[in-house]
Design a protein around this motif. Structure first.
Motif, PDB file in Angstrom:
ATOM      1  N   LEU A 156       0.834  -1.207   0.000  1.00 51.14           N
ATOM      2  CA  LEU A 156       0.000   0.000   0.000  1.00 51.14           C
ATOM      3  C   LEU A 156       0.869   1.258   0.000  1.00 51.14           C
ATOM      4  CD1 LEU A 156      -2.900   1.094   0.152  1.00 51.14           C
ATOM      5  CD2 LEU A 156      -2.697   1.043   2.645  1.00 51.14           C
ATOM      6  N   LEU A 157       1.940   1.253   0.800  1.00 44.68           N
ATOM      7  CA  LEU A 157       2.861   2.399   0.832  1.00 44.68           C
ATOM      8  C   LEU A 157       3.445   2.650  -0.553  1.00 44.68           C
ATOM      9  CD1 LEU A 157       4.641   4.489   2.370  1.00 44.68           C
ATOM     10  CD2 LEU A 157       6.280   2.622   2.734  1.00 44.68           C
ATOM     11  N   ARG A 158       3.870   1.596  -1.205  1.00 45.27           N
ATOM     12  CA  ARG A 158       4.491   1.708  -2.530  1.00 45.27           C
ATOM     13  C   ARG A 158       3.541   2.370  -3.523  1.00 45.27           C
ATOM     14  NH1 ARG A 158       5.068  -3.555  -3.461  1.00 45.27           N
ATOM     15  NH2 ARG A 158       7.010  -3.630  -2.269  1.00 45.27           N
ATOM     16  N   ASP A 159       2.262   1.993  -3.479  1.00 42.10           N
ATOM     17  CA  ASP A 159       1.319   2.560  -4.438  1.00 42.10           C
ATOM     18  C   ASP A 159       0.975   4.006  -4.091  1.00 42.10           C
ATOM     19  OD1 ASP A 159      -0.005   1.852  -6.878  1.00 42.10           O
ATOM     20  OD2 ASP A 159      -1.918   2.016  -5.825  1.00 42.10           O
ATOM     21  N   CYS A 160       0.965   4.342  -2.805  1.00 45.66           N
ATOM     22  CA  CYS A 160       0.763   5.742  -2.410  1.00 45.66           C
ATOM     23  C   CYS A 160       1.898   6.604  -2.934  1.00 45.66           C
ATOM     24  CB  CYS A 160       0.675   5.854  -0.889  1.00 45.66           C
ATOM     25  SG  CYS A 160      -0.854   5.224  -0.153  1.00 45.66           S
ATOM     26  N   ILE A 161       3.125   6.100  -2.838  1.00 49.70           N
ATOM     27  CA  ILE A 161       4.289   6.832  -3.354  1.00 49.70           C
ATOM     28  C   ILE A 161       4.125   7.077  -4.847  1.00 49.70           C
ATOM     29  CG2 ILE A 161       6.768   6.639  -3.840  1.00 49.70           C
ATOM     30  CD1 ILE A 161       6.944   4.987  -1.192  1.00 49.70           C
ATOM     31  N   ARG A 162       3.742   6.040  -5.570  1.00 51.90           N
ATOM     32  CA  ARG A 162       3.574   6.163  -7.027  1.00 51.90           C
ATOM     33  C   ARG A 162       2.511   7.189  -7.371  1.00 51.90           C
ATOM     34  NH1 ARG A 162       0.086   4.337 -10.763  1.00 51.90           N
ATOM     35  NH2 ARG A 162      -1.117   3.228  -9.180  1.00 51.90           N
ATOM     36  N   LEU A 163       1.381   7.154  -6.688  1.00 53.91           N
ATOM     37  CA  LEU A 163       0.288   8.075  -6.980  1.00 53.91           C
ATOM     38  C   LEU A 163       0.678   9.522  -6.684  1.00 53.91           C
ATOM     39  CD1 LEU A 163      -2.707   5.995  -5.570  1.00 53.91           C
ATOM     40  CD2 LEU A 163      -2.233   6.475  -7.974  1.00 53.91           C
ATOM     41  N   LEU A 164       1.379   9.747  -5.578  1.00 53.16           N
ATOM     42  CA  LEU A 164       1.817  11.101  -5.253  1.00 53.16           C
ATOM     43  C   LEU A 164       2.824  11.610  -6.274  1.00 53.16           C
ATOM     44  CD1 LEU A 164       2.252  10.793  -1.380  1.00 53.16           C
ATOM     45  CD2 LEU A 164       0.521  12.146  -2.578  1.00 53.16           C
ATOM     46  N   SER A 165       3.749  10.742  -6.670  1.00 54.92           N
ATOM     47  CA  SER A 165       4.774  11.108  -7.644  1.00 54.92           C
ATOM     48  C   SER A 165       4.153  11.423  -9.000  1.00 54.92           C
ATOM     49  CB  SER A 165       5.791   9.973  -7.769  1.00 54.92           C
ATOM     50  OG  SER A 165       6.798  10.279  -8.694  1.00 54.92           O
ATOM     51  N   GLU A 166       3.229  10.583  -9.424  1.00 56.54           N
ATOM     52  CA  GLU A 166       2.551  10.831 -10.702  1.00 56.54           C
ATOM     53  C   GLU A 166       1.669  12.074 -10.629  1.00 56.54           C
ATOM     54  OE1 GLU A 166       0.486   7.238 -11.671  1.00 56.54           O
ATOM     55  OE2 GLU A 166       2.298   6.243 -12.439  1.00 56.54           O
TER      56      GLU A 166
END
Length: 319
Positions: A156-166
């Motif tokens: 879940l953390l990994r996908d939050c990072i991706r969404l914020l970065s994108e």
């Protein structure tokens, strides 16, 4: 390297024992090898005995380690001191055996007797239902994801990072055990977004301030915090104006209050959001979302699961 490509590097005996997985290999979380014990695979939150229960020999484990390291185990020396090494594709090979200690520090591990193959799986989109809850008045909240081991908090953390970065934010990641980005030769094998910088195999307390000085992130992300040293480092990061995304081991808010390092973070209102994951039917099932005071901010009407066990949220991003 996909799971199937990694499987091709297995020695013949281990390939035979794991062949019964077939297409299910893509859903395997980990495969454990132990000298004198059967091969065990963990998938769908359950354990499965492979190869009819036939046991692994020391030679099989040695051949496996040599094969997946492409006969260059020495190249992973620094990682091995921490008990693991990462191969292309982000798959992490944990090892145990006889440690060689010099001047109080582990120099290497030899006579390997146990191996834990943790297969890298990125679940893109898994954070979408909870993502709106990370914001208040359009501002990102510093967020701590809580769960027992192996319940999906790092995913879940990994996908939050991706969404914020994108979404346009610069994110700095300190990946102390190579579990977030699954770096291979310094390059993240998982997609963390176009505006993410990562320090791999770096101690959290050192790496967070290093990123702030060198990469000017708006968000700093770390995995598995808990000690007093972590708390002090996080406070320094927040004083620099950065938001935090982090994870910790705890099964509930009450469990968090019983852990000295974490309870101090709650008392000092270090985080504005807490996401709690439980051991439900679905990996990473959210059991509660809490504010900085530890009060639940959702009810059964806010988050629902469909017939496939997929979570949906009724909260909008403009909340």
């Amino acid at each position: 390297m996909e799971s199937r490509e990694l499987w091709k590097l297995f020695p013949a005996g281990l390939r035979e024992k794991t062949a019964e997985l077939g297409e299910e290999l893509e859903y395997v979380q980990e495969i454990r090898l132990r000298v004198g014990a059967p091969v065990l695979a963990k998938m769908y939150g359950r354990e499965r005995v492979l190869g009819g229960g036939s046991v692994s020999s020391r030679e099989e484990i040695r051949d496996f380690v040599e094969s997946v390291s492409r006969h260059s185990l020495y190249a992973h020396e620094e990682e091995i001191r921490q008990g693991f090494f990462t191969v292309q594709g982000g798959h992490r090979i944990g090892i145990a055996g006889k440690t060689v200690v010099e001047e109080g520090r582990i120099r290497t591990i030899k006579c390997i007797s146990s191996v834990n193959i943790r297969l890298a799986h990125q679940v893109k989109g898994c954070a979408l239902p909870v993502f709106p809850w990370l914001f208040e008045k359009k501002q990102l909240c510093s967020t701590l994801i809580l769960s027992p081991p192996c319940c999906g908090k790092t995913t879940l953390l990994r996908d939050c990072i991706r969404l914020l970065s994108e979404g346009g934010m610069n994110v700095g990641v300190v990946d102390e055990r190579s579990e977030i980005g699954a770096c291979y030769q310094g390059i993240a094998q998982n997609d963390l977004g176009p505006r993410t910088d990562i320090l791999d195999c770096c101690p959290k307390t050192v790496g967070m301030m290093m990123l702030i000085r060198t990469m000017a992130p708006q968000v700093v992300a770390v995995d598995e915090i808990g000690g007093e040293e972590d708390r002090r480092a996080l406070e320094m990061v927040m004083k620099c104006g950065c938001r935090i995304l982090a994870t910790a081991h705890a099964s509930s808010m009450e469990d968090m209050r019983q852990r000295p390092g974490l309870s101090a973070m709650l008392e000092n209102q270090l985080f504005e959001r807490y996401l709690v994951l439980g051991q439900g039917e679905q990996l990473g099932q959210v059991t509660g979302i809490y504010d900085k005071d530890g009060r639940n901010v959702v009810d059964d009407r806010d988050i629902v699961y469909d017939e496939r066990g997929i979570m949906n949220s009724r909260r909008r991003m403009d909340a």
